[in-house]
Design a protein around this motif. Structure first.
Motif, PDB file in Angstrom:
ATOM      1  N   SER A 122     -99.965 -45.850  -0.980  1.00  0.00           N
ATOM      2  CA  SER A 122     -99.784 -45.826   0.473  1.00  0.00           C
ATOM      3  C   SER A 122    -100.921 -45.058   1.139  1.00  0.00           C
ATOM      4  N   ARG A 123    -101.334 -43.964   0.506  1.00  0.00           N
ATOM      5  CA  ARG A 123    -102.468 -43.196   1.039  1.00  0.00           C
ATOM      6  C   ARG A 123    -103.743 -44.036   0.993  1.00  0.00           C
ATOM      7  N   ALA A 124    -103.917 -44.769  -0.113  1.00  0.00           N
ATOM      8  CA  ALA A 124    -105.093 -45.636  -0.237  1.00  0.00           C
ATOM      9  C   ALA A 124    -105.056 -46.742   0.814  1.00  0.00           C
ATOM     10  N   ALA A 125    -103.853 -47.288   1.082  1.00  0.00           N
ATOM     11  CA  ALA A 125    -103.720 -48.330   2.099  1.00  0.00           C
ATOM     12  C   ALA A 125    -104.064 -47.786   3.476  1.00  0.00           C
ATOM     13  N   ALA A 126    -103.649 -46.539   3.739  1.00  0.00           N
ATOM     14  CA  ALA A 126    -103.966 -45.922   5.033  1.00  0.00           C
ATOM     15  C   ALA A 126    -105.471 -45.723   5.181  1.00  0.00           C
ATOM     16  N   ARG A 127    -106.113 -45.259   4.099  1.00  0.00           N
ATOM     17  CA  ARG A 127    -107.576 -45.103   4.143  1.00  0.00           C
ATOM     18  C   ARG A 127    -108.249 -46.454   4.343  1.00  0.00           C
ATOM     19  N   GLY A 128    -107.692 -47.489   3.694  1.00  0.00           N
ATOM     20  CA  GLY A 128    -108.261 -48.823   3.848  1.00  0.00           C
ATOM     21  C   GLY A 128    -108.144 -49.339   5.267  1.00  0.00           C
ATOM     22  N   ALA A 148     -77.909 -51.542  -2.915  1.00  0.00           N
ATOM     23  CA  ALA A 148     -79.224 -52.048  -2.533  1.00  0.00           C
ATOM     24  C   ALA A 148     -79.520 -51.731  -1.073  1.00  0.00           C
ATOM     25  N   ALA A 149     -78.486 -51.759  -0.226  1.00  0.00           N
ATOM     26  CA  ALA A 149     -78.672 -51.406   1.183  1.00  0.00           C
ATOM     27  C   ALA A 149     -79.118 -49.958   1.324  1.00  0.00           C
ATOM     28  N   LEU A 150     -78.556 -49.060   0.510  1.00  0.00           N
ATOM     29  CA  LEU A 150     -78.979 -47.660   0.544  1.00  0.00           C
ATOM     30  C   LEU A 150     -80.451 -47.525   0.173  1.00  0.00           C
ATOM     31  N   TYR A 151     -80.880 -48.316  -0.814  1.00  0.00           N
ATOM     32  CA  TYR A 151     -82.292 -48.302  -1.191  1.00  0.00           C
ATOM     33  C   TYR A 151     -83.156 -48.735  -0.006  1.00  0.00           C
ATOM     34  N   VAL A 152     -82.767 -49.806   0.657  1.00  0.00           N
ATOM     35  CA  VAL A 152     -83.545 -50.336   1.779  1.00  0.00           C
ATOM     36  C   VAL A 152     -83.608 -49.326   2.921  1.00  0.00           C
ATOM     37  N   VAL A 153     -82.468 -48.747   3.276  1.00  0.00           N
ATOM     38  CA  VAL A 153     -82.428 -47.802   4.390  1.00  0.00           C
ATOM     39  C   VAL A 153     -83.264 -46.566   4.076  1.00  0.00           C
ATOM     40  N   THR A 154     -83.121 -46.040   2.862  1.00  0.00           N
ATOM     41  CA  THR A 154     -83.888 -44.851   2.474  1.00  0.00           C
ATOM     42  C   THR A 154     -85.379 -45.149   2.450  1.00  0.00           C
ATOM     43  N   SER A 155     -85.757 -46.287   1.874  1.00  0.00           N
ATOM     44  CA  SER A 155     -87.163 -46.644   1.773  1.00  0.00           C
ATOM     45  C   SER A 155     -87.774 -46.897   3.143  1.00  0.00           C
ATOM     46  N   THR A 156     -87.017 -47.553   4.040  1.00  0.00           N
ATOM     47  CA  THR A 156     -87.516 -47.824   5.389  1.00  0.00           C
ATOM     48  C   THR A 156     -87.722 -46.533   6.162  1.00  0.00           C
ATOM     49  N   THR A 157     -86.779 -45.620   6.038  1.00  0.00           N
ATOM     50  CA  THR A 157     -86.910 -44.326   6.705  1.00  0.00           C
ATOM     51  C   THR A 157     -88.126 -43.575   6.179  1.00  0.00           C
ATOM     52  N   TRP A 158     -88.291 -43.594   4.864  1.00  0.00           N
ATOM     53  CA  TRP A 158     -89.455 -42.949   4.244  1.00  0.00           C
ATOM     54  C   TRP A 158     -90.743 -43.553   4.781  1.00  0.00           C
ATOM     55  N   SER A 159     -90.782 -44.884   4.891  1.00  0.00           N
ATOM     56  CA  SER A 159     -91.993 -45.578   5.343  1.00  0.00           C
ATOM     57  C   SER A 159     -92.408 -45.134   6.739  1.00  0.00           C
ATOM     58  N   VAL A 160     -91.435 -45.035   7.644  1.00  0.00           N
ATOM     59  CA  VAL A 160     -91.751 -44.659   9.021  1.00  0.00           C
ATOM     60  C   VAL A 160     -92.318 -43.236   9.064  1.00  0.00           C
ATOM     61  N   ILE A 161     -91.683 -42.326   8.334  1.00  0.00           N
ATOM     62  CA  ILE A 161     -92.177 -40.944   8.302  1.00  0.00           C
ATOM     63  C   ILE A 161     -93.563 -40.890   7.671  1.00  0.00           C
ATOM     64  N   GLU A 162     -93.737 -41.621   6.581  1.00  0.00           N
ATOM     65  CA  GLU A 162     -95.014 -41.628   5.873  1.00  0.00           C
ATOM     66  C   GLU A 162     -96.129 -42.199   6.741  1.00  0.00           C
ATOM     67  N   ARG A 163     -95.838 -43.304   7.412  1.00  0.00           N
ATOM     68  CA  ARG A 163     -96.864 -43.938   8.269  1.00  0.00           C
ATOM     69  C   ARG A 163     -97.222 -43.054   9.445  1.00  0.00           C
ATOM     70  N   SER A 164     -96.217 -42.371  10.024  1.00  0.00           N
ATOM     71  CA  SER A 164     -96.511 -41.508  11.169  1.00  0.00           C
ATOM     72  C   SER A 164     -97.424 -40.361  10.783  1.00  0.00           C
ATOM     73  N   VAL A 165     -97.355 -39.944   9.513  1.00  0.00           N
ATOM     74  CA  VAL A 165     -98.230 -38.864   9.018  1.00  0.00           C
ATOM     75  C   VAL A 165     -99.600 -39.406   8.612  1.00  0.00           C
ATOM     76  N   LEU A 166     -99.608 -40.503   7.851  1.00  0.00           N
ATOM     77  CA  LEU A 166    -100.868 -41.011   7.303  1.00  0.00           C
ATOM     78  C   LEU A 166    -101.763 -41.666   8.350  1.00  0.00           C
ATOM     79  N   TYR A 167    -101.173 -42.241   9.390  1.00  0.00           N
ATOM     80  CA  TYR A 167    -101.961 -42.992  10.366  1.00  0.00           C
ATOM     81  C   TYR A 167    -102.160 -42.245  11.669  1.00  0.00           C
ATOM     82  N   ARG A 168    -101.842 -40.961  11.682  1.00  0.00           N
ATOM     83  CA  ARG A 168    -102.027 -40.223  12.941  1.00  0.00           C
ATOM     84  C   ARG A 168    -103.503 -39.970  13.192  1.00  0.00           C
TER      85      ARG A 168
END
Length: 245
Positions: free
Chosen positions: A43-49, A225-245
């Motif tokens: 994910s960090r590499a994708a942000a740098r890309g 599986a829904a718990l996996y999706v919800v947790t992963s989606t929440t993680w993604s938003v937090i991660e993107r807000s940090v990596l792409y700021r």
């Protein structure tokens, strides 16, 4: 499947003193966090890309002005620029693709009545009043929207809606910033001559709405599986807000 089921059971046993009957649900959330931690370097590499692609847009715009009347020469020049700078237009897809096996593993694990010829004990676990192997339709049949299981799903839908809203705003900001830098006026920020540009442009247009589609996924897959999706989606938003700021 049986090995993974045993791992989930063991992790649930470790978490039972803290989470009681919802220990297996907590184990799934912990498993999701582990998967996201393993994928985080990509994910960090994708942000740098993505930042590198954005930085190339002025040079690509110059190439477009220079070779605008010769599409083949323009495409070749853009490809050479990407190769020279070691930038891949599709690098941002890898983190999402690598998470799919974990999702399908959980989906099949909590959709199977038996594992290794034995009854699937994981199906006896719950998140509050909702079975981890159940779906929203099952919750509606057993108590309705405001029944015990129905309230669990309402809580998940509320979390997904909030996360989707923030994801939508973040994606719109990223898309607008990329398009402004590119000066294409397409709203995608993707150069039309770049390799994979058509796919990238389509993805950039749809991306702001992707998190809202999670509501459908949560409604139709097993709760685990829904718990996996919800947790992963929440993680993604937090991660993107940090990596792409």
């Amino acid at each position: 499947m049986s090995v993974f089921a045993t791992l989930v059971e063991q992790l649930a046993d470790l978490l039972r003193p803290l989470f009681g009957l919802s220990a297996a649900a907590a184990a799934i959330i912990a498993f999701t966090a582990l998967v996201r931690l393993l994928v985080h370097p990509l994910s960090r590499a994708a942000a740098r890309g993505q930042k590198a692609r954005a930085a190339l847009q002025p040079r690509i715009a110059e190439l477009r002005r220079k070779h605008g009347k010769n599409p083949e020469k323009l495409q070749k020049a853009v490809m050479e620029l990407h190769a020279e700078e070691k930038v891949s237009p599709l690098s941002g897809c890898l983190p999402s693709l690598l998470q799919l096996p974990a999702f399908f593993l959980l989906y099949h694990l909590f959709s199977s009545g038996s594992i290794g010829g034995e009854p699937n004990a994981l199906l006896t676990h719950q998140l509050l009043d909702a079975p981890l192997g159940g779906r929203w339709a099952d919750a509606l049949d057993d108590g309705g929207v405001f029944g015990g299981a129905g309230l669990v799903y309402l809580g998940l839908f509320a979390v997904v809606t909030v996360v989707a809203y923030f994801s939508y705003r973040l994606s719109r900001r990223m898309t607008a910033a990329s398009a402004a830098l590119a000066g294409t006026g397409t709203g995608t920020g993707a150069d039309p001559q770049a390799p994979g540009a058509a796919a990238m442009g389509g993805m950039m247009k749809v991306m702001p709405f992707m998190s809202f589609f999670t509501l459908v996924t949560v409604a139709v897959v097993p709760l685990a599986a829904a718990l996996y999706v919800v947790t992963s989606t929440t993680w993604s938003v937090i991660e993107r807000s940090v990596l792409y700021r």
